[in-house]
Each structure stands twice: as C-alpha cells, then as structure tokens.
Design a protein around this motif. Structure first.
Motif, PDB file in Angstrom:
ATOM      1  N   HIS A  25       0.840  -1.195   0.000  1.00 18.39           N
ATOM      2  CA  HIS A  25       0.000   0.000   0.000  1.00 18.39           C
ATOM      3  C   HIS A  25       0.877   1.247   0.000  1.00 18.39           C
ATOM      4  CE1 HIS A  25      -2.795  -3.018   1.610  1.00 18.39           C
ATOM      5  NE2 HIS A  25      -3.797  -2.205   1.307  1.00 18.39           N
ATOM      6  N   ILE A  26       0.392   2.289  -0.609  1.00 21.81           N
ATOM      7  CA  ILE A  26       0.936   3.626  -0.404  1.00 21.81           C
ATOM      8  C   ILE A  26      -0.170   4.416   0.258  1.00 21.81           C
ATOM      9  CG2 ILE A  26       1.674   5.771  -1.503  1.00 21.81           C
ATOM     10  CD1 ILE A  26       3.218   4.170  -3.502  1.00 21.81           C
ATOM     11  N   GLY A  27       0.051   4.771   1.499  1.00 20.72           N
ATOM     12  CA  GLY A  27      -1.029   5.348   2.288  1.00 20.72           C
ATOM     13  C   GLY A  27      -2.119   4.308   2.455  1.00 20.72           C
ATOM     14  N   ASP A  28      -3.346   4.692   2.139  1.00 22.96           N
ATOM     15  CA  ASP A  28      -4.476   3.769   2.254  1.00 22.96           C
ATOM     16  C   ASP A  28      -4.802   3.065   0.944  1.00 22.96           C
ATOM     17  OD1 ASP A  28      -4.872   4.432   4.945  1.00 22.96           O
ATOM     18  OD2 ASP A  28      -6.117   6.171   4.412  1.00 22.96           O
ATOM     19  N   VAL A  29      -4.017   3.325  -0.086  1.00 19.42           N
ATOM     20  CA  VAL A  29      -4.314   2.783  -1.416  1.00 19.42           C
ATOM     21  C   VAL A  29      -3.473   1.536  -1.676  1.00 19.42           C
ATOM     22  CG1 VAL A  29      -4.334   3.240  -3.900  1.00 19.42           C
ATOM     23  CG2 VAL A  29      -4.896   5.076  -2.285  1.00 19.42           C
TER      24      VAL A  29
END
Length: 230
Positions: free
Chosen positions: A140-144
C-alpha cells in the motif's frame, strides 16, 4: 521470498504444495545432494529439508551453511525428543517443524525465521508512505493498495528487503524465476516500469534508482544506515 526445499518424502511434498498455494517462491529438488549446489548459486531466503536427511548424501547443516551463510535452515521432523531438538539447534538449525503442525502456524513460523535473517521482527516493511505486507503479499501507499501482479510484487519485495543496496539485474531474475527459463529482457523492463509508475504515488518518498550497467537500488527518505550496511 524464495525457499529451497528438498522434497524427499510425503511430508516435504505436502509442505511444498502448501507453500506454493500461499504464493511462496520455491526452488525444488528431490535430490538432497543437490541442495548445497542450489544454495550456493540461487537467491534463497530459507533452506528446508527433512531432519532424517542429515548425514546422508553428504548433507549436513555445516555444508549448507557454508554454501549460503545468510539463509536460515529449517528442519522438518515428526516425533522429535527434546534431546534431538537440542542437538539440531546446537548444530546450527534455526527451527524444527513438525509436519502435523497447523498450516497457518507452519507458514508463519517459516516466514518469521526467513525475515529475521533480513533483520525484521514483524512481517511488514514500512518506508514513508509505502507499506509492504510480507505475509499477505501486498503493498500500500497510504491507504491505497497497489495493483501488483505476482511477479511485480516479488520484484518489489526482493529489492525492498535490501534497501539502499545495489541489486543486480541477474540476482533479481534469479530470485523471481529461480533456475527456470528467464523471460525476454523486455518483459522484465515492463515489470520495472510498472512498479516505478506505482511507486510514483509516494511523491518521491520511495523510488528505484538505476545504476547503469550494474543494477538497481531501492531508495527511500527513511532508510536506516544499518540497513544499507547489512
């Protein structure tokens, strides 16, 4: 991660299938005498063999350790006594697994041994906004959540486990494809472009640099100096 496994009995073949189902990369052999050779030339994170194989065909913990000092060694054995267990551990084995142990526990224990060789206590890599979940094989990057194919995930995992260090193209290909036929180089370039485009969402906090003619380097704003030097 990639494990080297000697499929010398039904317990080992069953374990190999469980690992494949979980997505773990395997270098497999049914010839224990080839373990040392594969350990030396391959990019493996863990060596797995039946404890009963020790002492046969020249296979010893010392010989495997000499072939690949960084790879932990896991033994598989039924009905072990405390004395046997202590003997194997004192001889250099990193863990002993009973093949009747619950599937999830076995996978978790093996991965724990493998990742600790990389200095990781938990199954998560965190670099700025990038989080790589080693157990569930996702990032994930952040919440994505990143949309990674299995091959692209393996590329990310391999290079992120070696932050700041030069990783050659050959070592990446050997890890991802083992000793099987490697793809057309252009396919690998597509994988790398795909990964870089997804990491771009980090705003430059994480990236993959190209060392022209040498390989690649995973870079991030918060890589500890100890990780680079390892």
């Amino acid at each position: 991660m990639r494990y080297l496994i000697a499929e010398t009995n039904w317990d080992m073949m069953t374990l190999a299938q469980e690992l494949v189902t979980n997505g773990t990369l395997l270098t497999r052999t049914d010839r224990p005498e080839d373990l040392e050779h594969f350990a030396r030339i391959g990019q493996v994170d863990l060596i797995l063999l039946a404890a009963g194989q020790l002492g046969r065909d020249g296979v010893t913990i010392d010989s495997l350790r000499a072939a690949n000092p960084r790879a932990p060694i896991a033994l598989v054995a039924r009905n072990t006594t405390s004395e046997q267990m202590a003997t194997w551990i004192m001889a250099g084995a990193d863990t002993v697994i009973d093949p009747r142990t619950d599937h999830e526990e076995t996978l978790a224990r093996l991965q724990a041994v493998a990742r600790r060789a990389h200095g990781l206590g938990r199954p998560v890599l965190q670099y700025g906004p990038l989080r790589v979940d080693l157990m569930h094989r996702r990032a994930h990057i952040g919440d994505v959540r990143l949309k990674l194919t299995p091959k692209v995930y393996e590329l990310l995992e391999f290079i992120a486990l070696r932050p700041g260090r030069l990783v050659t193209r050959e070592s990446l290909l050997t890890h991802i494809y083992g000793l099987e036929n490697e793809p057309d180089p252009r396919v690998f370039d597509v994988y790398m472009c795909n990964l870089r485009s997804q990491l771009a969402a980090s705003g430059g906090a994480v990236d993959i640099e190209t060392a022209r003619g040498s390989g690649f380097r995973f870079v991030a704003d918060d890589i500890p100096d100890a990780a680079i030097a390892a």
